[in-house]
Design an enzyme around this catalytic site. Structure first.
Site, PDB file in Angstrom:
ATOM      1  N   LYS A  54       0.862  -1.181   0.000  1.00 46.54           N
ATOM      2  CA  LYS A  54       0.000   0.000   0.000  1.00 46.54           C
ATOM      3  C   LYS A  54       0.897   1.230   0.000  1.00 46.54           C
ATOM      4  O   LYS A  54       1.485   1.585   1.023  1.00 46.54           O
ATOM      5  CB  LYS A  54      -0.923   0.016   1.221  1.00 46.54           C
ATOM      6  CG  LYS A  54      -1.909   1.178   1.209  1.00 46.54           C
ATOM      7  CD  LYS A  54      -2.819   1.151   2.415  1.00 46.54           C
ATOM      8  CE  LYS A  54      -3.812   2.301   2.361  1.00 46.54           C
ATOM      9  NZ  LYS A  54      -3.143   3.619   2.334  1.00 46.54           N
ATOM     10  N   GLU A  88      -0.791   5.518  -7.815  1.00 49.14           N
ATOM     11  CA  GLU A  88      -0.321   6.378  -6.735  1.00 49.14           C
ATOM     12  C   GLU A  88       0.894   7.179  -7.191  1.00 49.14           C
ATOM     13  O   GLU A  88       1.828   6.624  -7.773  1.00 49.14           O
ATOM     14  CB  GLU A  88       0.076   5.512  -5.536  1.00 49.14           C
ATOM     15  CG  GLU A  88       0.064   6.227  -4.229  1.00 49.14           C
ATOM     16  CD  GLU A  88      -1.270   6.095  -3.514  1.00 49.14           C
ATOM     17  OE1 GLU A  88      -1.376   6.610  -2.390  1.00 49.14           O
ATOM     18  OE2 GLU A  88      -2.216   5.490  -4.079  1.00 49.14           O
TER      19      GLU A  88
END
Length: 674
Positions: A117, A175
Site C-alpha cells: 500500500k 499512486e
C-alpha cells in the site's frame, strides 16, 4: 510546409527510444544507457522539434514541462468513483475479511492478489485512443482536481500506450509518490536555501503535484505506480484475474509493484503482511501497509460494494511510524568510541508498533537545526526496528518555560574533558583509555591482532571482565590470573591459562604496535609506524607538542592535535604508566631499520595468492621495511607483487608499465640491505 521525411522518421525514432529508456529507468529501475547518453537523445529531439515545429505533438517527451502556470485547478468528475478501502489493523481483522469473502462466494478457499500500500497520492489517468488525455486527484472519490499538466511532467507515466487492441477510453489508477532518496535530496536543497523542510515524502509529493507551475513539479522527481483500472475497463482485455491485469499494465509500460504476489486464504494474507513489514524499511519508497484484493475479477463483481468501499478489497495498515510526544529531558549518552549523543526522554508514546520513551537527537547541530527544546511537543518517528528519532518540534505548542539544551563540557560518565573538532559534528570524551563507557571497545582494540595481538581476548571474555569489574583499563589485563579467568563462563582451566600466557607474551612488543593499540583518534597503523620511526621512544612521543608532531611524515594539524590532546589527558597518561609498570616493553622494530633503504617510502600492491605468505604476512613484512601497501594500482605504485590468479590489478600494472614481482623477488628485495 511539411517536414522532410527523414526528419519526421528520426523524431519518431527518438521519441520511441526516449520512452523506452524512461520505462527502463523509472518502471524497471534497470537503465540501459548512461544519463549522458539519455540527455543526448533528448537534446537531439528538442533540436529537431525546434527546427520543425509542425512535428511537435502533445505526446512528445519534450512536452512534459511545456505548459504555463495555472491560476487554479479545475474540478473533474470521475467516470466511476475512486473509493477508499476499509482498513484492518490486526491479524484478526485480516482473518475476518477472508471469512467474509469465503462466505460471500460460497468457497472453502479464496485466492487473493496482494501488493504494497503506497504512501502517496491517488490519481486516475485517462487515455483516449492510447494517448494521455487527462489526470485527476482522488478528491472526495467522485470528483477531483485536474492535474493533467503536472502529471505530464512525471516521466514514469507513459504519454502514449503502445499495445494492441487498446480500448478507445482507458482509465488507469495508481499512486504518485516520491522516492526516499529524492525526498532526502529535496530537503538538502531546501536546507541549503534556508527554506522550509518537507515533513515526509508523501507531503512533498502531494505539494509537488499541486504546484500551479508544472515546471516546479518537473523538478521534484515524482514517481507513479499503477494498481488498477476504472470500474469495468478490465473487460476490454482478455484477463480474468487482477494479477493478470497488473501484468498487462506492466506490459503497457506502467510501473507496478514488484512485490505483488498471489496467495490463498487467511494464512497467505498474514504471511504476506509479515514479509512486507520486514521488508518495509529497505524499500526505496514509503508504504503504510498492504492491500488484499480478491484475485478473480468476476468474483469482485459478485462481492460488490458496501457504503463507500469495496467488499472484495482491504487495506491492512502497519502501525503508525510517527506520533507526537513531549520532551521531558535531554540526556547525554557516551558510546563505545567516546561519541556523546543527546537523547530525548519522552512521555511514553505508542509508535511503530512499540511504546517509545527515548529517541535519539543525533548531535548538537541537529538539535539546533530542528530547534528542539526541553518541554517541546515533538514528532517522533520509528520505522520497524530503526532506533526512534525526533523528527521536528511542534513550535506552535511550545510552553513558555521550554529550555534550550547545552552540551556538557565534561563527560557525564567519567568527568573528563570533551572536545569537538572543527570539521566534525560529534562531541567526544577525551579519556579513551579510562572512560568506563568506552572500556569494552578500547580493550578489544588493544588486544586485536594488529595491535598487541592477545589471542583469546574476544568480545565475550571482554564483556565479562568489564561487567564484573575485573578490568578497568588495559593495564589491569596484566594482573589477571588463570584462577580468576577459570571462574568465568566458557572459560575452562586450560583456556584460562592460554589467555594469561598470551597476555604475558604481549608485554614484549614494538613501539609501533603499542602506539596503535592505545587507540588514539586518527592514528592508524601507518601513522603509528611513522611516529615510532620518528621518535623511537614512547616518552619523547608523549611529551611532543603539535609543532614537533607535524614534523612526522603525513602527520597534519588534525592528527597532531589528536595525539597531543590524548597524552595531555592525565587519565590516559596514568593508563600508559600502568602498562609500563606492568612490564609492557615497547621497542623499535629493528626490521624496519634494516630494510628501510630497500623499500622505505615505496608503494606496493598485492594481488593473487602467494605460495607461502598470506596477504597479511606479506603486508606486515613490507610495512616493517618502511613500505606502504595500497589496495589499487596507480601511477604512484612502485611494485605489484603477484601470485596465482592475480586478476585485474596485474593487467592494470602491465598497462602502466609498473614492475611486477613474485614472492621470491619480494623477499629478496626486503633482505637486500640486511
Amino acid at each position: 510546409m511539411a517536414a522532410p521525411a527523414d526528419a519526421a522518421a528520426r523524431v519518431q525514432a527518438l521519441r520511441s527510444a526516449i520512452e523506452h529508456h524512461n520505462h527502463r529507468y523509472y518502471a524497471l529501475d534497470d537503465p540501459e544507457i548512461s544519463d549522458a547518453e539519455y540527455d543526448a537523445l533528448f537534446r537531439e529531439l528538442t533540436q529537431l522539434e525546434a527546427a520543425h515545429p509542425e512535428l511537435v505533438t502533445p505526446s512528445s517527451p519534450t512536452q512534459r514541462v511545456g505548459t504555463a502556470p495555472s491560476a487554479q485547478f479545475a474540478a473533474v468528475r470521475h467516470r466511476s468513483p475512486l473509493l477508499s478501502l476499509n482498513n484492518a489493523f490486526s491479524i484478526e481483522d485480516a482473518a475476518a475479511f477472508d471469512r467474509r469473502c469465503r462466505d460471500g462466494l460460497g468457497r472453502d478457499q479464496v485466492e487473493y492478489a496482494v501488493e504494497p500500500k503506497f504512501d502517496g497520492l491517488a490519481i486516475t489517468l485517462t487515455y483516449r485512443d492510447g494517448a494521455l488525455a487527462g489526470a485527476a486527484t482522488r478528491g472526495d472519490g467522485y470528483a477531483g482536481e485536474d492535474v493533467t499538466a503536472n502529471v505530464r511532467t512525471i516521466r514514469a507515466i507513459p504519454l502514449r500506450l503502445d499495445g494492441k487492441a487498446l480500448p478507445p477510453l482507458l482509465e488507469v489508477r495508481g499512486e504518485v509518490l516520491m522516492l526516499k532518496r529524492d525526498f532526502d535530496a529535496l530537503n538538502e536543497a531546501q536546507r541549503a536555501r534556508e527554506e522550509r523542510l518537507f515533513v515526509n515524502p508523501r507531503n512533498a509529493a502531494a505539494g509537488a503535484l499541486r504546484q500551479l507551475d508544472p515546471a516546479i513539479t518537473a523538478q521534484r522527481h515524482l514517481r507513479f505506480f499503477a494498481y488498477g483500472v476504472g470500474a469495468d475497463d478490465w473487460r476490454a482485455f482478455n484477463v480474468k484475474r487482477h494479477s493478470e491485469l497488473m501484468d498487462l499494465l506492466a506490459q503497457l509500460h506502467f510501473p507496478v509493484a514488484r512485490q505483488r504476489q498471489v496467495v490463498r486464504g487467511a494464512d497467505g494474507l498474514t504471511g504476506y503482511y509479515k514479509s512486507m513489514a520486514a521488508e518495509r524499511a529497505a524499500l526505496p519508497y514509503d508504504i503504510d501497509g498492504v492491500v488484499y484484493k480478491v484475485n478473480d475479477l468476476e468474483d469482485q463483481d459478485r462481492l460488490g460494494y458496501v457504503s463507500r468501499a469495496p467488499r472484495f478489497a482491504l487495506a491492512h495498515k502497519f502501525p503508525a511510524e510517527e506520533a507526537q510526544s513531549v520532551v521531558t529531558a535531554i540526556e547525554v549518552q557516551v558510546g563505545r568510541t567516546g561519541a556523546l549523543t543527546p537523547v530525548a526522554r519522552l512521555q511514553p508514546v505508542f509508535v511503530g508498533g512499540a511504546t517509545v520513551t527515548n529517541a535519539t537527537l543525533h548531535n548538537e547541530d541537529e538539535i539546533r537545526r530542528k530547534d528542539i527544546r526541553i518541554g517541546d511537543t515533538v514528532v517522533v518517528r520509528r520505522a520497524g526496528d530503526v532506533i526512534p528519532e525526533v523528527v521536528r518540534s511542534v513550535v506552535e505548542r511550545r510552553p513558555p518555560d521550554a529550555r534550550e539544551f547545552v552540551m556538557p563540557a565534561r563527560c557525564p560518565v567519567c568527568g573528563s574533558k570533551v572536545e569537538r573538532l572543527p570539521d566534525e559534528a560529534v562531541t567526544r570524551c577525551t579519556a579513551g583509555l579510562f572512560c568506563p563507557a568506552q572500556r569494552k571497545q578500547v580493550l578489544l582494540h588493544f588486544g586485536s591482532r594488529r595491535a598487541l595481538d592477545i589471542e583469546g581476548l574476544g568480545e565475550k571474555l571482554v564483556d565479562q571482565l568489564i561487567d564484573r569489574g575485573m578490568v578497568k583499563t588495559a593495564a589491569d589485563l596484566y594482573h589477571l590470573t588463570a584462577d580468576q579467568l577459570a571462574g568465568l563462563e566458557r572459560m575452562a582451566g586450560k583456556s584460562a591459562a592460554n589467555v594469561v600466557a598470551a597476555i604475558a607474551n604481549s608485554r614484549q612488543t614494538t613501539l609501533a604496535r603499542l602506539i596503535y593499540a592505545l587507540g588514539i583518534r586518527n592514528v592508524g597503523e601507518t601513522t603509528a609506524r611513522d611516529l615510532a620511526d620518528h621518535f623511537g621512544d614512547l616518552e619523547k612521543l608523549m611529551t611532543a607538542d603539535e609543532d614537533m608532531l607535524m614534523r612526522v611524515s603525513d602527520v597534519g594539524p588534525v592528527v597532531a592535535q589528536s595525539i597531543a590532546r590524548f597524552f595531555a589527558e592525565p587519565h590516559n597518561r596514568a593508563v600508559v604508566d600502568g602498562l609500563l609498570a606492568a612490564g609492557v616493553t615497547p621497542a623499535r622494530d629493528e626490521r624496519r631499520g634494516r630494510a628501510r633503504a630497500a623499500v622505505r617510502g615505496r608503494h606496493f600492491v598485492l594481488t593473487g595468492t602467494l605460495p607461502h605468505l598470506t596477504r597479511d604476512e606479506a603486508k606486515d613484512k613490507i610495512e616493517a621495511g618502511g613500505g606502504h601497501v595500497t589496495g589499487s594500482v596507480s601511477k604512484k605504485t612502485d611494485y605489484v607483487v603477484a601470485g596465482s590468479d592475480p586478476g585485474s590489478k596485474y593487467d592494470r600494472a602491465q598497462e602502466l608499465g609498473i614492475s611486477i614481482i613474485d614472492e621470491a623477488a619480494l623477499l629478496k628485495l626486503l633482505d637486500e640491505k640486511s
